[in-house]
Design a protein around this motif. Structure first.
Motif, PDB file in Angstrom:
ATOM      1  N   MET A 254       3.744  27.598 -28.650  1.00 60.60           N
ATOM      2  CA  MET A 254       5.101  28.639 -27.675  1.00 60.60           C
ATOM      3  C   MET A 254       5.968  28.404 -28.262  1.00 60.60           C
ATOM      4  O   MET A 254       6.396  27.747 -28.560  1.00 60.60           O
ATOM      5  CB  MET A 254       4.855  28.039 -26.413  1.00 60.60           C
ATOM      6  CG  MET A 254       5.610  29.010 -25.576  1.00 60.60           C
ATOM      7  SD  MET A 254       5.195  27.862 -23.799  1.00 60.60           S
ATOM      8  CE  MET A 254       3.827  28.489 -23.418  1.00 60.60           C
ATOM      9  N   HIS A 255       6.759  29.356 -28.119  1.00 59.28           N
ATOM     10  CA  HIS A 255       8.644  29.367 -28.417  1.00 59.28           C
ATOM     11  C   HIS A 255       9.178  29.455 -27.316  1.00 59.28           C
ATOM     12  O   HIS A 255       9.051  30.046 -26.712  1.00 59.28           O
ATOM     13  CB  HIS A 255       9.049  30.404 -29.780  1.00 59.28           C
ATOM     14  CG  HIS A 255       8.265  30.383 -30.756  1.00 59.28           C
ATOM     15  ND1 HIS A 255       8.505  29.713 -32.213  1.00 59.28           N
ATOM     16  CD2 HIS A 255       6.988  31.133 -31.070  1.00 59.28           C
ATOM     17  CE1 HIS A 255       7.581  29.945 -32.658  1.00 59.28           C
ATOM     18  NE2 HIS A 255       6.655  30.863 -32.590  1.00 59.28           N
TER      19      HIS A 255
ATOM     20  N   GLU B  88       9.261  32.992 -25.731  1.00 64.03           N
ATOM     21  CA  GLU B  88       8.055  33.212 -24.541  1.00 64.03           C
ATOM     22  C   GLU B  88       8.022  32.095 -23.120  1.00 64.03           C
ATOM     23  O   GLU B  88       7.901  32.384 -22.598  1.00 64.03           O
ATOM     24  CB  GLU B  88       7.285  32.844 -25.527  1.00 64.03           C
ATOM     25  CG  GLU B  88       5.461  32.804 -24.810  1.00 64.03           C
ATOM     26  CD  GLU B  88       4.739  32.302 -25.507  1.00 64.03           C
ATOM     27  OE1 GLU B  88       3.537  33.122 -25.335  1.00 64.03           O
ATOM     28  OE2 GLU B  88       4.650  32.425 -26.934  1.00 64.03           O
ATOM     29  N   LEU B  89       8.782  31.066 -23.025  1.00 64.23           N
ATOM     30  CA  LEU B  89       8.703  30.101 -21.809  1.00 64.23           C
ATOM     31  C   LEU B  89      10.015  30.818 -21.398  1.00 64.23           C
ATOM     32  O   LEU B  89       9.084  30.573 -20.098  1.00 64.23           O
ATOM     33  CB  LEU B  89       9.242  28.219 -22.813  1.00 64.23           C
ATOM     34  CG  LEU B  89       9.633  27.985 -21.434  1.00 64.23           C
ATOM     35  CD1 LEU B  89       8.053  27.519 -20.624  1.00 64.23           C
ATOM     36  CD2 LEU B  89      10.319  26.912 -21.904  1.00 64.23           C
TER      37      LEU B  89
ATOM     38  N   ILE C  55       4.500  20.470 -26.282  1.00 62.44           N
ATOM     39  CA  ILE C  55       4.414  22.326 -27.157  1.00 62.44           C
ATOM     40  C   ILE C  55       3.919  21.735 -28.496  1.00 62.44           C
ATOM     41  O   ILE C  55       3.871  21.484 -29.121  1.00 62.44           O
ATOM     42  CB  ILE C  55       5.602  22.849 -27.766  1.00 62.44           C
ATOM     43  CG1 ILE C  55       6.441  22.691 -25.933  1.00 62.44           C
ATOM     44  CG2 ILE C  55       5.662  24.463 -27.523  1.00 62.44           C
ATOM     45  CD1 ILE C  55       5.924  23.578 -25.178  1.00 62.44           C
ATOM     46  N   ASN C  56       3.017  22.964 -28.650  1.00 66.03           N
ATOM     47  CA  ASN C  56       2.213  22.963 -30.016  1.00 66.03           C
ATOM     48  C   ASN C  56       1.339  21.998 -30.407  1.00 66.03           C
ATOM     49  O   ASN C  56       1.001  21.508 -31.236  1.00 66.03           O
ATOM     50  CB  ASN C  56       2.673  23.557 -31.064  1.00 66.03           C
ATOM     51  CG  ASN C  56       3.646  24.954 -30.920  1.00 66.03           C
ATOM     52  OD1 ASN C  56       2.866  25.428 -29.294  1.00 66.03           O
ATOM     53  ND2 ASN C  56       4.847  25.362 -31.146  1.00 66.03           N
TER      54      ASN C  56
ATOM     55  N   LYS D  92      -3.144  24.063 -25.121  1.00 62.18           N
ATOM     56  CA  LYS D  92      -3.315  25.548 -25.408  1.00 62.18           C
ATOM     57  C   LYS D  92      -2.047  26.347 -24.182  1.00 62.18           C
ATOM     58  O   LYS D  92      -1.871  25.823 -23.499  1.00 62.18           O
ATOM     59  CB  LYS D  92      -4.644  25.869 -25.276  1.00 62.18           C
ATOM     60  CG  LYS D  92      -5.453  26.199 -26.474  1.00 62.18           C
ATOM     61  CD  LYS D  92      -6.707  26.674 -25.880  1.00 62.18           C
ATOM     62  CE  LYS D  92      -8.157  26.145 -26.509  1.00 62.18           C
ATOM     63  NZ  LYS D  92      -7.874  26.544 -28.202  1.00 62.18           N
ATOM     64  N   ASP D  93      -0.976  27.280 -25.034  1.00 61.68           N
ATOM     65  CA  ASP D  93      -0.488  28.188 -24.167  1.00 61.68           C
ATOM     66  C   ASP D  93      -0.781  28.497 -22.687  1.00 61.68           C
ATOM     67  O   ASP D  93       0.213  28.486 -22.004  1.00 61.68           O
ATOM     68  CB  ASP D  93       0.220  28.855 -24.973  1.00 61.68           C
ATOM     69  CG  ASP D  93       1.520  28.947 -26.781  1.00 61.68           C
ATOM     70  OD1 ASP D  93       1.125  27.254 -26.784  1.00 61.68           O
ATOM     71  OD2 ASP D  93       1.896  29.411 -27.515  1.00 61.68           O
ATOM     72  N   THR D  94      -2.026  29.058 -23.486  1.00 61.59           N
ATOM     73  CA  THR D  94      -2.308  29.648 -22.115  1.00 61.59           C
ATOM     74  C   THR D  94      -2.936  28.908 -21.144  1.00 61.59           C
ATOM     75  O   THR D  94      -2.334  28.247 -19.529  1.00 61.59           O
ATOM     76  CB  THR D  94      -4.027  30.077 -21.643  1.00 61.59           C
ATOM     77  OG1 THR D  94      -4.334  29.289 -22.610  1.00 61.59           O
ATOM     78  CG2 THR D  94      -3.809  31.539 -22.300  1.00 61.59           C
TER      79      THR D  94
ATOM     80  N   LEU E  19      -0.854  25.620 -20.792  1.00 57.35           N
ATOM     81  CA  LEU E  19       0.589  25.415 -20.285  1.00 57.35           C
ATOM     82  C   LEU E  19       0.932  26.863 -19.081  1.00 57.35           C
ATOM     83  O   LEU E  19       1.923  26.192 -18.117  1.00 57.35           O
ATOM     84  CB  LEU E  19       1.824  24.996 -21.453  1.00 57.35           C
ATOM     85  CG  LEU E  19       2.982  24.748 -21.806  1.00 57.35           C
ATOM     86  CD1 LEU E  19       2.485  23.270 -20.844  1.00 57.35           C
ATOM     87  CD2 LEU E  19       3.439  25.036 -23.192  1.00 57.35           C
ATOM     88  N   LYS E  20       0.716  27.886 -19.350  1.00 58.55           N
ATOM     89  CA  LYS E  20       1.947  28.664 -18.529  1.00 58.55           C
ATOM     90  C   LYS E  20       0.536  28.727 -17.402  1.00 58.55           C
ATOM     91  O   LYS E  20       1.688  28.497 -16.314  1.00 58.55           O
ATOM     92  CB  LYS E  20       0.298  30.367 -18.874  1.00 58.55           C
ATOM     93  CG  LYS E  20       2.087  30.505 -20.177  1.00 58.55           C
ATOM     94  CD  LYS E  20       1.336  31.527 -20.906  1.00 58.55           C
ATOM     95  CE  LYS E  20       2.580  31.744 -21.901  1.00 58.55           C
ATOM     96  NZ  LYS E  20       1.941  33.280 -22.362  1.00 58.55           N
TER      97      LYS E  20
END
Length: 117
Positions: A1-2, A5-6, A82-83, A87-89, A91-92
Motif C-alpha cells: 500500500m502507498h 491509496e491509504l 505496511i507491506n 494484506k492491503d485488503t 488492513l483496509k
C-alpha cells in the motif's frame, strides 16, 4: 500500500476529515472530530488504527506486522507495519473497523448513517 491509496481509502469513508494536528508529517484521519487512523507521510512504513482491546491482543499474536500502538494507548491502538504479513485488503478492513469503533462512541442519532460495513 502507498500513502495515496491509504489517503483515498480513508477519505472515501463518510464524513472523514484529514488534518496535521501534531506536525507537518503526521497525517490524521477523523470522523466527527475523533481520530481513527494516523500515519507519518514522510516515512510511510506503518499506520496506527483503533482496535477492540481483545482483538488487538489477538492480532498482535497472529501477525508480525501488528504491534501495540506507537505513541498511543496500547490497549486501544495498534501500529500495523505496511507491506509485511498483512494484506492491503485486511488492513483496509481494520481501518473500517477503527472508523466504526469511533462511530460507536457518537450519539445514537448520528450512528446509523455512518456505520460502514
Amino acid at each position: 500500500m502507498h500513502i495515496e491509496e491509504l489517503r483515498d481509502f480513508c477519505l472515501g469513508l463518510p464524513l472523514v476529515e484529514e488534518k496535521f494536528p501534531f506536525d507537518q508529517a503526521t497525517l490524521v484521519f477523523y470522523i466527527a472530530g475523533k481520530m481513527f487512523c494516523l500515519c507519518n507521510i514522510d516515512e510511510f512504513d506503518s499506520v496506527n488504527i483503533k482496535c477492540d482491546p481483545d482483538k488487538a491482543i489477538e492480532l498482535r499474536s497472529i501477525y508480525e506486522a501488528v504491534n501495540p500502538g506507537y505513541h498511543m494507548n496500547k490497549k486501544h491502538w495498534n501500529t500495523v507495519k505496511i507491506n509485511q504479513d498483512v494484506k492491503d485488503t485486511q488492513l483496509k478492513q481494520w481501518i473500517k473497523d477503527s472508523y466504526n469503533l469511533v462511530i460507536l462512541t457518537l450519539s445514537k442519532s448520528k450512528r446509523p448513517e455512518l456505520l460502514n460495513d
